[in-house]
Write a protein that holds these residues in place. Structure first.
Motif, short mmCIF file in Angstrom:
data_model
loop_
_atom_site.label_atom_id
_atom_site.label_comp_id
_atom_site.label_asym_id
_atom_site.label_seq_id
_atom_site.Cartn_x
_atom_site.Cartn_y
_atom_site.Cartn_z
N PRO A 125 11.84 88.11 59.82
CA PRO A 125 10.77 86.83 59.71
C PRO A 125 9.99 86.56 61.11
CG PRO A 125 13.06 86.14 58.89
CD PRO A 125 13.15 87.49 59.39
N GLY A 126 8.77 86.93 60.94
CA GLY A 126 7.72 86.45 62.41
C GLY A 126 7.22 85.30 62.14
N LEU A 127 8.47 84.39 62.41
CA LEU A 127 7.99 82.99 62.41
C LEU A 127 7.90 82.24 63.65
CD1 LEU A 127 10.50 81.88 59.38
CD2 LEU A 127 8.02 82.57 59.19
N PHE A 128 7.23 80.85 63.57
CA PHE A 128 6.97 80.24 64.93
C PHE A 128 8.25 79.13 64.77
CE2 PHE A 128 2.82 81.89 63.99
CZ PHE A 128 2.38 82.28 65.38
N ASP A 129 9.21 79.23 65.91
CA ASP A 129 10.32 78.58 65.84
C ASP A 129 10.09 77.07 65.95
OD1 ASP A 129 12.03 80.68 65.45
OD2 ASP A 129 12.63 80.86 67.41
N ARG A 130 8.79 76.72 66.31
CA ARG A 130 8.71 75.05 66.75
C ARG A 130 7.55 74.67 65.63
NH1 ARG A 130 10.90 77.02 71.08
NH2 ARG A 130 12.20 75.63 72.06
N LEU A 131 7.49 75.28 64.45
CA LEU A 131 6.64 75.03 63.49
C LEU A 131 7.49 74.75 62.23
CD1 LEU A 131 3.13 77.07 63.59
CD2 LEU A 131 3.77 74.51 64.78
N THR A 132 6.95 73.68 61.39
CA THR A 132 7.69 73.45 60.23
C THR A 132 7.23 74.64 58.86
OG1 THR A 132 5.87 71.86 59.25
CG2 THR A 132 7.98 71.06 60.73
N ALA A 133 7.77 74.44 57.84
CA ALA A 133 7.34 75.20 56.82
C ALA A 133 5.78 74.86 56.45
CB ALA A 133 8.13 75.25 55.51
N ASP A 134 5.51 73.37 56.29
CA ASP A 134 4.19 73.20 55.93
C ASP A 134 3.35 73.71 57.01
OD1 ASP A 134 5.27 71.98 53.58
OD2 ASP A 134 4.69 69.98 54.26
N GLU A 135 3.41 73.78 58.28
CA GLU A 135 2.58 74.05 59.20
C GLU A 135 2.20 75.55 59.24
OE1 GLU A 135 3.90 70.49 62.05
OE2 GLU A 135 4.56 72.21 62.47
#
Lengths: 224, 233
Positions: A94-104
């Motif tokens: 998963p290429g996610l941003f660790d400090r952003l929420t799902a909604d963000e």
């Protein structure tokens, strides 16, 4: 149009049907080497709208590399990829941003797809809800469990109803119920006309796809 | 229209991520304060220059890690419709905004403690620190493969700048020469002509932004071998 060389190598019982018309994803003559190691050679592959193609093969045979090339994230040494319509890509990691929420995340990726913030969050929440993502989850991505992160990863790929879906083992970390449910979703995406290329190791689920492409065989070091 | 929406969304999300790194932000503020106060205790005439370089190091390192932490995720954002330039510009905007806030706080503190000969020169030094060090960190993050190499390069650039004598010709080759020259003038020393320093700073900033854009686009951008046609096209 060039013939797909895999078809002759695919066990006939695994071939269901091919939707006539123009392919939504067309890969032509793709070669890829990493140093001296040849990973892909002369790959031709087409996926039609409303078709699910399963990509299988042993570890290191180039499944993820081929998907990354199809997504435009890696360059082939030779060959081209043509995509008609909008692309959704779900990477293995998963290429996610660790400090952003799902909604963000939904708002961020939705803006890229031209969706208004409220629209993106609503659509994303609906998709996440169908995978059993906790409705009240407000943690940042870095604090989510592996399976929950993977649900968000998949939802981001589905946002904005892409016409071509590239899914690289998208169910990793899913519990059994959600995993079974995932293949029901695949059926509904197929019915909606989406072209789906899914990397899978799950041999038991290969009857859920329309065609199986074995990259080990295609590369010439397998049974082919 | 979508260009600015993308830029502002990228800036907002970058700001949210940075704002949640509270320990890192604390260090970003503490490091220049420590550098400035230690120099003020031993050699107060050089304290403004040291303080400015401390802020530069903190900002460049923050920009470096902001760029590096986006490396895995931003290719997916580009697949969803952003361009690498929009993402880079969003990051640049929010880092510059934060940089100016930090520099303003540093300028107020140094103005009160060091009593500079020329407050205008000190303000120019602080403003140029933000303008140059943020693109410096972004360029290093776009060009170098990992955080270790990037951090070492930034430490090297700031460290060499700290150790060089003020009249050394080698200063001209270093990105932070202009703000250091302004800081020297603020401390009562002679420095290069302000117009020349502004020109030098402008050229460095433009070059660093250009390097960032080209290198970032190559790193996260879509490969040209993949053609995406609009539906039905």
């Amino acid at each position: 149009m060039r013939a797909d060389p895999f078809d002759s190598r695919v066990p006939s019982q695994l071939v269901r049907s091919r939707t006539p018309g123009r392919p939504a994803l067309q890969v032509e003559g793709v070669d890829k080497r990493f140093g001296r190691k040849e990973v892909l050679r002369g790959i031709d592959l087409s996926v039609w709208p409303g078709e699910v193609v399963g990509l299988v093969g042993e570890n290191g045979c180039g499944k993820t590399t081929l998907l990354r090339i199809c997504a435009g994230l890696a360059a082939p040494d030779r060959g081209t990829v043509r995509i008609s319509g909008r692309l959704g890509y779900c990477p293995q990691q998963p290429g996610l941003f660790d400090r952003l929420t799902a909604d963000e995340h939904l708002a961020y990726f939705g803006a890229g797809r031209g969706l208004a913030r409220a629209e993106a969050v609503a659509e994303g929440r609906r998709i996440l809800g169908s995978f059993g993502f906790p409705a009240r989850e407000r943690s940042v991505a870095g604090q989510l469990s592996g399976g929950t992160r993977q649900k968000l990863n998949l939802a981001l790929a589905l946002l904005g109803r892409p016409t071509v879906l590239l899914l690289d083992e998208p169910y990793q970390g899913f519990d059994h119920g959600v995993y079974v449910n995932f293949w029901d979703h695949v059926d509904s995406w197929r019915s909606a006309g989406q072209a789906i290329l899914v990397v899978t190791h799950m041999l038991a689920e290969q009857d859920r796809v329309d065609r199986v492409v074995d990259l080990s065989m295609a590369r010439g070091d397998g049974a082919g | 229209m979508s260009f600015w929406r993308h830029v502002l969304t990228a800036a907002e999300m970058q700001g949210r991520q940075l704002g949640r790194r509270r320990v890192s932000l604390l260090i970003v503020v503490a490091l220049p304060v420590a550098l400035y106060l230690s120099q003020d205790a031993s050699s107060p005439e050089n304290a403004i220059g040291f303080g400015a370089l401390g802020v530069a190091w903190a900002l460049a390192t923050t920009a470096l890690f902001a760029a590096l932490s986006a490396r895995e995720s931003e290719p997916r954002l580009i697949l969803s419709g952003y361009s690498s330039a929009e993402l880079l510009l969003g990051r640049l905007l929010v880092l510059l905004l934060g940089g100016f806030v930090l520099c303003a706080l540093a300028a107020v503190a140094m103005g009160l403690i060091s009593k500079p000969v020329s407050e205008g020169d000190m303000l120019a030094a602080c403003a140029l620190v933000a303008v140059i060090s943020v693109p410096l960190g972004l360029a290093v993050g776009a060009v170098l493969p990992t955080d270790l190499e990037g951090t070492l390069v930034i430490i090297g650039a700031v460290g060499v700048q700290l150790s060089l004598p003020q009249n050394s010709a080698a200063n001209l080759a270093l990105p932070l020469d202009a703000p250091i020259q302004f800081a020297s003038r603020a401390g009562g020393f002679t420095g290069s002509a302000p117009g020349l320093m502004l020109l030098q700073a402008g050229l460095y900033t433009a070059a660093l932004i250009l390097i960032s854009m080209v290198a970032w686009s190559r790193r996260v951008g879509r490969r040209r071998e993949v053609a995406i046609q609009a539906e039905g096209g």
